[in-house]
Design an enzyme around this catalytic site. Structure first.
Site, short mmCIF file in Angstrom:
data_model
loop_
_atom_site.label_atom_id
_atom_site.label_comp_id
_atom_site.label_asym_id
_atom_site.label_seq_id
_atom_site.Cartn_x
_atom_site.Cartn_y
_atom_site.Cartn_z
CB THR A 30 -10.35 -11.85 -26.69
OG1 THR A 30 -11.96 -12.27 -27.26
CG2 THR A 30 -10.17 -10.66 -27.66
CE1 TYR A 31 -5.98 -9.18 -22.57
CE2 TYR A 31 -8.65 -8.82 -23.65
CZ TYR A 31 -7.14 -8.29 -23.20
OH TYR A 31 -7.26 -7.04 -23.96
CB SER A 32 -7.14 -17.63 -23.04
OG SER A 32 -8.68 -17.90 -23.93
CE LYS A 69 -9.94 -17.95 -20.02
NZ LYS A 69 -10.87 -18.13 -20.07
CD GLN A 73 -6.54 -18.26 -31.42
OE1 GLN A 73 -6.16 -18.11 -32.06
NE2 GLN A 73 -5.48 -17.38 -30.72
CG ASP A 89 -19.52 -13.08 -23.32
OD1 ASP A 89 -20.54 -13.27 -23.21
OD2 ASP A 89 -18.72 -13.39 -23.36
N1 LIG Z 1 -12.49 -26.95 -19.57
C1 LIG Z 1 -12.63 -26.13 -21.21
N2 LIG Z 1 -13.06 -27.70 -21.48
C2 LIG Z 1 -12.92 -28.22 -22.89
N3 LIG Z 1 -12.54 -26.35 -23.33
C3 LIG Z 1 -12.95 -25.41 -22.92
C4 LIG Z 1 -12.60 -25.38 -21.85
N4 LIG Z 1 -12.72 -24.10 -21.27
C5 LIG Z 1 -12.51 -23.46 -22.08
N5 LIG Z 1 -12.86 -24.47 -23.75
C6 LIG Z 1 -12.62 -23.76 -25.06
O1 LIG Z 1 -11.79 -22.50 -25.31
C7 LIG Z 1 -12.60 -21.93 -26.05
C8 LIG Z 1 -12.05 -20.06 -25.31
O2 LIG Z 1 -11.88 -20.22 -24.09
P1 LIG Z 1 -12.67 -19.38 -22.91
O3 LIG Z 1 -14.12 -18.69 -23.84
O4 LIG Z 1 -12.82 -19.46 -21.76
O5 LIG Z 1 -11.67 -18.41 -23.32
P2 LIG Z 1 -11.43 -16.42 -23.51
O6 LIG Z 1 -10.26 -16.39 -23.86
O7 LIG Z 1 -12.37 -15.81 -22.33
O8 LIG Z 1 -12.78 -16.72 -25.03
P3 LIG Z 1 -13.31 -15.03 -25.26
O9 LIG Z 1 -12.70 -14.76 -25.75
O10 LIG Z 1 -14.97 -16.10 -25.66
O11 LIG Z 1 -13.79 -14.22 -23.80
C9 LIG Z 1 -13.84 -21.59 -25.40
O12 LIG Z 1 -14.68 -21.70 -26.76
C10 LIG Z 1 -14.19 -23.77 -25.65
O13 LIG Z 1 -14.11 -24.31 -27.11
#
Ligand SMILES: Nc1ncnc2c1ncn2[C@@H]1O[C@H](COP(=O)(O)OP(=O)(O)OP(=O)(O)O)[C@@H](O)[C@H]1O
Length: 704
Positions: free
Chosen positions: A163-165, A182, A161, A277
């Site tokens: 911040t935006y996903s 995602k 999870q 990042d």
């Molecule tokens: N391709 C993938 N395979 C497995 N796990 C993944 C993958 N992409 C993302 N994740 C998991 O999901 C989490 C969140 O993904 P991501 O960092 O892309 O989202 P975000 O909303 O941009 O997060 P952040 O708030 O860190 O920016 C990651 O820390 C990871 O644990």
């Protein structure tokens, strides 16, 4: 995707280029121009006797930069799905890195004619199945693609999870492979937020490298208000692996990871992309030891020659370069190299090397380790916050001393990457040629890296270990995640973020009936949290009842005034224009995560957990009590991401505000008592999330 117009294939013999599968009818061979991302490619297509369309690239070089084969196979189950009628057929990348062309209606391809094809417009995109809000606001990001259908995926666990996903593990039925989905949160009525999300897609599509996470497609439908990014599934992330108890990477292993990181970065930078990042939890690792840079949510296109201003509110604090902390709005690849230097140090020493709690303290730690900037640098750089942040005392660089136990070539590389002056950090391609990679021991082959158990098992083991050590923080249920107090913020964030569903005790995740009932995917596990904007542009984070959850418990808005901690940092005159430097001197300590209601926990439990936490933080500030019967907790943010108010709903729907500083200013941060330090570490972790949210909102304003 986006085969738009065609011309009769008089020049090419289709036979020699066609996929070996199936018979084809040469008479209907056509040449199409297709677009993939920014690239126009030409493909040769043939209609097969069974009605499928076989398409292949005419000039493999045109796709060479994408690392794809020159042979395309049709995707989609004949007669069942992916039939488009609107002038576009879809090209994606299948599990074997081959182009796939989703089945098109022949009529849609138009009358064969020579010439360059027009790009598909908004209408064409809508007709191809994209929702109109997306086609109208982010046409570029979806150009040449067709949406994948949710019904061809089986959602499995929630694995992350952000911040935006929310990120889910899923099974792609069409391609017979496991993927990560995602689900990005945004408000379709807010064009800025759609464009911001589209930028991540555009950037991902621009990149194609073995060490960069591959965006394989997008899931949405005509009437959908949500969007899923389809990625290859990665088992681990670097922070997670490095934190497995008992794991200590050997030097060839560290080199192997770092080499891959530099290779990926080199690709990004050569394509004009700054990641912004880089940190361990964004470096995903598959079961073959392949590292891929992920999370391009803060990434940006950059042109070193252009004068475009970029925001300095990027990069997770511990990995943030000094020029960003000093407010730079013109910067380049050096910011990613700084973060890489921090990661290398961390991999060798086993702990973060610059764990600041606030931006001011971060700078202070940097200067203490890397030396104060020279007068010449202060003069040349003209950074906005220079005049207010200048060390009273001048620090001597002591990197070599601090890392004296590390191999000399590693220290040499860290020295370069952690240069205060960004111009001296070199480039990723330069780093790949340094002696660090050329002398023995060399980087091992990724395939020889140990195979680690799945993340969930690792998490379970860590939870067990933590439980044994009695390091339970605010958790009550056996099955719920427990974060050791000394865990790496990235790790604990990822563990906290992952799998907040109830477990059946065998580590399998259970979903409530309510979740499963939601349609779209073959099996559904719902997203319980929503962030959206209200009519006034405030961000609201909302979570609903009836889903089992664990997680951080306390809400509180807090501002940490770091000024007092920094007795060595001065020139913050009594009447300094604080608003001007507020981003620097104060930082928020709470995150959306904290403010969510974890509805599966009974109210009673919430209260118990809250009060336990309250006691822990007693000396750290005021915090209003949570109401026993609250239903939804909301946080309101201003458009810039600043949290306005945080409140819980009382029994009669009344708002109960939660506020108060969570950290005590101290005269000397280095001598913090252990318990308080532990709390501060915890809040620093949460601050990471908040900072991220803030950074993204700043971006929306400044860079979209
Ligand atoms: N391709 C993938 N395979 C497995 N796990 C993944 C993958 N992409 C993302 N994740 C998991 O999901 C989490 C969140 O993904 P991501 O960092 O892309 O989202 P975000 O909303 O941009 O997060 P952040 O708030 O860190 O920016 C990651 O820390 C990871 O644990």
């Amino acid at each position: 995707m986006g085969c738009i117009s065609s011309k009769e294939n008089k020049l090419h013999s289709p036979k020699e280029r066609l996929s070996s599968r199936g018979n084809y009818d040469r008479r209907v061979a056509h040449v199409y121009s297709c677009s993939r991302g920014d690239e126009e490619v030409r493909v040769n297509s043939n209609k097969l006797e069974n009605g499928d369309l076989k398409v292949m690239l005419i000039d493999k070089k045109e796709f060479g930069s994408c690392g794809l084969d020159d042979h395309i196979e049709t995707d989609g189950i004949p007669g069942q799905d992916d039939k488009r009628t609107a002038g576009s057929c879809g090209i994606g990348v299948n599990s074997h890195s081959k182009l796939t062309v989703e089945k098109c209606d022949e009529g849609s391809l138009g009358h064969p004619s020579w010439g360059r094809v027009p790009k598909s417009g908004e209408a064409g995109q809508v007709a191809a199945g994209w929702p109109s809000w997306l086609a109208s606001q982010a046409s570029e990001a979806i150009r040449g693609w067709v949406p994948r259908q949710a019904a061809t995926f089986k959602k499995l666990d929630r694995i992350g999870q952000g911040t935006y996903s929310n990120v889910y593990k899923a099974y792609d039925v069409t391609r017979d492979k496991t993927v990560a989905l995602k689900k990005v949160r945004f408000d379709i009525n807010d064009s800025e937020s759609v464009k911001f999300m589209a930028r991540e897609i555009l950037i991902l599509r621009r990149l194609d490298h073995p060490n960069i996470i591959k965006l394989e497609g997008l899931i949405t439908s005509e009437n959908s208000h949500s969007l899923y990014l389809v990625f290859e599934y990665m088992e681990h992330d670097l922070t997670g692996l490095a934190s497995i108890p008992g794991i200590k990477f050997k030097e060839p292993q560290i080199k192997c990871y770092i080499q891959q990181l530099f290779s990926g970065l080199d690709h990004c930078h050569s394509r004009g992309v700054l990641h912004r990042d880089i940190k361990g939890s964004n470096l995903l690792i598959d079961n073959n030891g392949i590292l891929k840079i992920a999370d391009f949510g803060l990434a940006s296109f950059f042109d070193p020659k252009s004068n475009t201003q970029l925001t300095s509110r990027v990069v997770t604090l511990w990995y943030r370069a000094p020029e960003l902390l000093l407010g730079a709005s013109h910067y380049g690849v050096a910011v990613d190299l700084w973060s890489t230097g921090c990661i290398i140090g961390e991999l060798y020493t086993g702990k973060p090397i610059l764990p600041g709690r606030t931006e001011v303290e971060q700078l202070h730690k940097i200067f203490k380790l890397c030396g104060s900037p020279s007068e010449d640098y202060w003069r040349r750089s003209k950074l906005p916050h220079m005049s207010v942040i200048k060390t009273q005392r001048s620090y001597r660089r002591c990197l070599a001393e601090t890392f004296r136990d590390l191999p000399a070539s590693a220290v040499g590389l860290i020295e370069t990457l952690l240069s205060i002056d960004p111009a001296q950090r070199g480039t990723a391609s330069f780093a790949l040629r340094t002696e660090y990679f050329t002398i023995e021991p060399r980087a091992c082959d990724p395939s020889t890296l140990p195979k680690y158990p799945p993340r969930r098992e690792i998490d379970a083991k860590m939870q067990d270990d933590a439980r044994r050590q009695g390091a339970v923080v605010g958790r009550t249920k056996e099955s719920e995640a427990v974060i050791p107090s000394n865990a790496h913020p990235d790790l604990s964030t990822s563990v906290q973020r992952r799998d907040r569903h109830s477990s059946n005790g065998r580590g399998e995740i259970l979903y409530s009936k309510k979740e499963q009932a939601v349609s779209g995917f073959l099996d559904y596990c719902s997203n319980q949290t929503q962030a959206f904007r209200d009519g006034k542009g405030h961000y609201l984070v909302q979570q609903h009842k009836n889903v089992s959850h664990s997680g951080p418990l306390i809400s509180g808005t807090g501002w940490t005034n770091a000024g007092k901690n920094m007795d060595n940092l001065h020139q913050v005159p009594a009447r300094t224009n604080l608003p001007k430097v507020s981003g620097l001197l104060t930082s928020r300590t709470s995150s959306p995560e904290e403010h969510r209601h974890y509805p599966g926990s009974s109210d009673q439990k919430l209260v118990k957990q809250a009060s336990r936490f309250h006691n822990l933080l007693n000396e750290a500030g005021s915090m209003r009590k949570q109401d026993q019967n609250h239903q939804i907790r909301r946080m309101a943010y201003s458009p810039s991401g600043q949290m306005r108010k945080s409140y819980v709903r009382g029994p009669r729907g009344n708002k109960i505000y939660v506020s108060g500083p969570l950290l005590y200013p101290s005269n000397n941060g280095d001598q913090m008592p252990q318990e308080r330090d532990r709390q501060i570490q915890k809040y620093a972790r949460q601050q990471h999330d908040q900072t991220k949210l803030e950074m993204r909102n700043t971006h929306r304003k400044q860079e979209t």
